[in-house]
Design a protein around this motif. Structure first.
Motif, short mmCIF file in Angstrom:
data_model
loop_
_atom_site.label_atom_id
_atom_site.label_comp_id
_atom_site.label_asym_id
_atom_site.label_seq_id
_atom_site.Cartn_x
_atom_site.Cartn_y
_atom_site.Cartn_z
N THR A 284 -7.26 43.44 30.14
CA THR A 284 -7.01 42.43 31.30
C THR A 284 -5.99 41.12 31.11
OG1 THR A 284 -9.10 43.03 32.35
CG2 THR A 284 -8.10 40.97 33.21
N VAL A 285 -5.21 41.16 32.09
CA VAL A 285 -4.24 39.95 31.91
C VAL A 285 -4.52 39.15 33.01
CG1 VAL A 285 -1.97 39.02 31.98
CG2 VAL A 285 -2.45 40.98 30.36
N ALA A 286 -5.09 38.20 32.96
CA ALA A 286 -5.26 36.89 34.01
C ALA A 286 -4.26 36.03 34.26
CB ALA A 286 -6.73 36.51 33.64
N VAL A 287 -4.08 35.41 35.19
CA VAL A 287 -3.16 34.42 35.89
C VAL A 287 -3.98 33.43 36.64
CG1 VAL A 287 -1.03 33.81 36.84
CG2 VAL A 287 -1.10 35.99 35.67
N ALA A 288 -3.89 32.24 36.25
CA ALA A 288 -4.57 31.00 36.88
C ALA A 288 -3.66 29.95 37.13
CB ALA A 288 -5.83 30.78 36.36
N ALA A 289 -3.70 29.30 38.37
CA ALA A 289 -3.00 28.13 38.85
C ALA A 289 -3.83 27.20 39.38
CB ALA A 289 -1.91 28.67 39.42
N VAL A 297 -1.15 22.91 36.29
CA VAL A 297 -1.54 24.04 35.21
C VAL A 297 -1.27 25.36 35.65
CG1 VAL A 297 -2.86 24.53 33.21
CG2 VAL A 297 -2.67 22.22 34.03
N VAL A 298 -0.40 26.30 35.03
CA VAL A 298 -0.29 27.50 35.41
C VAL A 298 -0.62 28.51 33.90
CG1 VAL A 298 1.06 29.73 36.01
CG2 VAL A 298 1.37 27.47 37.02
N SER A 299 -1.67 29.22 33.94
CA SER A 299 -2.01 29.92 32.70
C SER A 299 -1.96 31.47 32.65
CB SER A 299 -3.46 29.40 32.31
OG SER A 299 -4.28 29.91 33.09
N VAL A 300 -1.54 32.04 31.63
CA VAL A 300 -1.69 33.50 31.50
C VAL A 300 -2.66 33.77 30.15
CG1 VAL A 300 -0.40 35.64 31.06
CG2 VAL A 300 0.60 33.71 32.49
N SER A 301 -3.49 34.65 30.61
CA SER A 301 -4.48 34.87 29.29
C SER A 301 -4.39 36.27 29.08
CB SER A 301 -5.88 34.41 29.94
OG SER A 301 -6.05 33.12 30.16
N ASP A 302 -4.45 36.64 27.95
CA ASP A 302 -4.31 38.03 27.73
C ASP A 302 -5.52 38.58 26.64
OD1 ASP A 302 -3.66 37.52 24.86
OD2 ASP A 302 -1.66 37.42 25.47
N GLY A 303 -5.50 39.75 26.26
CA GLY A 303 -6.50 40.43 25.28
C GLY A 303 -5.99 40.83 24.01
N CYS A 304 -4.91 40.07 23.41
CA CYS A 304 -4.17 40.49 22.16
C CYS A 304 -5.10 40.29 20.78
CB CYS A 304 -2.98 39.77 21.97
SG CYS A 304 -3.19 37.71 21.75
N GLY A 305 -6.33 39.62 20.90
CA GLY A 305 -7.24 39.56 20.04
C GLY A 305 -6.87 38.13 19.07
N ASN A 354 -6.13 29.81 21.29
CA ASN A 354 -6.95 31.19 21.40
C ASN A 354 -7.95 31.11 22.23
OD1 ASN A 354 -5.36 32.64 19.62
ND2 ASN A 354 -6.20 31.50 17.74
N ILE A 355 -8.69 32.30 22.72
CA ILE A 355 -9.88 32.25 23.41
C ILE A 355 -10.52 33.60 23.06
CG2 ILE A 355 -8.66 31.13 25.62
CD1 ILE A 355 -8.27 33.90 26.86
N PRO A 356 -11.73 33.61 23.28
CA PRO A 356 -12.56 34.78 22.89
C PRO A 356 -11.53 36.11 23.28
CG PRO A 356 -14.01 33.27 23.75
CD PRO A 356 -12.70 32.71 24.06
N GLY A 357 -11.14 36.78 22.31
CA GLY A 357 -10.51 38.09 22.60
C GLY A 357 -9.07 38.38 22.80
N GLY A 358 -8.50 37.10 22.90
CA GLY A 358 -7.11 36.98 23.09
C GLY A 358 -6.64 35.68 22.83
#
Length: 369
Positions: A284-289, A297-305, A354-358
């Motif tokens: 999952t790739v999540a976008v928040a604003a 703040v505009v953020s894009v979170s991924d699951g790259c590890g 870094n966040i959990p999982g990405g």
């Protein structure tokens, strides 16, 4: 009263003549050592007193005996004054030489070390300024070395990324030209794909050159973040479907911002493409604003590890691609550098953590005035 006024005038005349002569001497030796100047100043003070005394004696206000006494006192004062001036001058000059020697160290790419001995307030202030300048120069040298490293890496990676598709294009063109291509349509489609990729790479290089040259012009207009994020998600949806990645646009507040819509769409597009390509299938790739304390703040979170902690400061550097293979689809390492350049042109800032999982990429933009 009249005698007092005459004495004052005679003393002033004698002292003024001495002062003018001293000023002339100071002008002549203004490029000499400070010790000489201090000696002249001390001598002028004593000689001014003696000249005033002689002028008063010449006007017959002093007896020969009184003149002898005053002259003896002035002579003793002259000896003490000159000795004190010479000692002070030698001490100040010695501190100045120590400071000059310390200043040469950071001029030779070293670190400035302030002299440890006592110094005058002015020399101490100068020492603090030199220490601050040395620190800024060290930071500048570090940035220059990092920039030079990035440029060298960029040249190496771009050369590699150009050589591979160009070799393939030449081979396919020769096959078509010789009539040995089993499926000319497939070859033509592959040629077009490679040309489009090379065109995108050249476009990124041109954009980056404008950013570095400071010629990136922005056409600012007020728009809603909700619309900006929605358009970016719609543009990235085909790539996400191809990679089997879910795009989520939750927590997007309709906050107004004053931006260049075209350039900021490129920012979000680069972040989304980067996140999709590094997120495994079914990820999952999540976008928040949202509105934050320092802006929007505009953020894009991924699951790259996640990204190694030692690599986080280099993520937005030109040409940096981490430990990925230097082959497509890793890209030329320009996307995130372009993101930072465009955001900084909007007086914003970029960050990654870094966040959990990405990992989470954040773009902070100023609130409209």
């Amino acid at each position: 009263m009249r005698d007092t006024l005459l004495i004052a005038l005679c003393a002033f005349a004698g002292a003024a003549a001495t002062g003018l002569a001293g000023a002339g001497v100071l002008r002549l030796i203004r490029r000499r050592s400070l010790t000489a100047s201090l000696a002249v100043v001390a001598a002028v003070g004593v000689l001014a007193m003696l000249a005033g005394t002689l002028a008063v004696a010449w006007a017959m206000f002093l007896s020969p005996h009184d003149l002898t006494v005053v002259t003896t006192v002035v002579a003793m004062a002259a000896v003490v004054s000159l000795a004190t001036a010479l000692l002070l001058g030698r001490w100040v000059v010695a501190r100045s030489h120590e400071l000059a020697a310390a200043a040469r160290s950071f001029g030779d790419a070293g670190a400035f070390r302030a002299p440890t001995g006592p110094a005058t307030a002015e020399l101490d202030a100068l020492s603090r300024e030199l220490a601050a300048t040395s620190a800024r120069l060290a930071e500048s040298r570090q940035r220059e070395r990092a920039s030079e490293t990035s440029r060298r890496e960029l040249v190496a990676w771009i050369s590699h990324d150009l050589r591979t598709p160009l070799a393939g294009l030449r081979a396919m063109a020769e096959a078509l030209e010789d009539g040995v291509a089993a499926d000319p349509g497939r070859y033509l489609k592959q040629i077009r794909t490679e040309v489009e990729r090379l065109d995108a790479m050249v476009g990124d290089l041109f954009e980056l050159s404008r950013i570095h040259a400071g010629t990136l012009s922005l056409s600012l207009s007020r728009m809603s973040l909700y619309d900006l994020v929605g358009d970016a998600l719609a543009g990235a949806d085909p790539l996400a479907r191809e990679h089997g990645v879910r795009l989520v646009g939750a927590h997007v507040e309709p906050v107004p911002v004053e931006i260049d819509g075209r350039e900021m769409s490129r920012v979000l597009g680069n972040l989304l493409v980067n996140a999709i390509r590094r997120t495994p299938a079914d990820g999952t790739v999540a976008v928040a604003a949202e509105r934050g304390p320092d802006g929007v703040v505009v953020s894009v979170s991924d699951g790259c590890g996640g990204i190694p902690e030692e690599d986080l400061p280099r993520v937005f550097d030109t040409g940096w691609r981490g430990t990925d293979a230097r082959t497509p689809p890793a890209g030329a390492g320009l996307g995130l550098a372009i993101v930072r350049g465009i955001v900084e042109a909007h007086r914003g800032r970029t960050a990654v953590r870094n966040i959990p999982g990405g990992c989470r990429f954040e773009v902070t933009l100023p609130l409209p005035s």
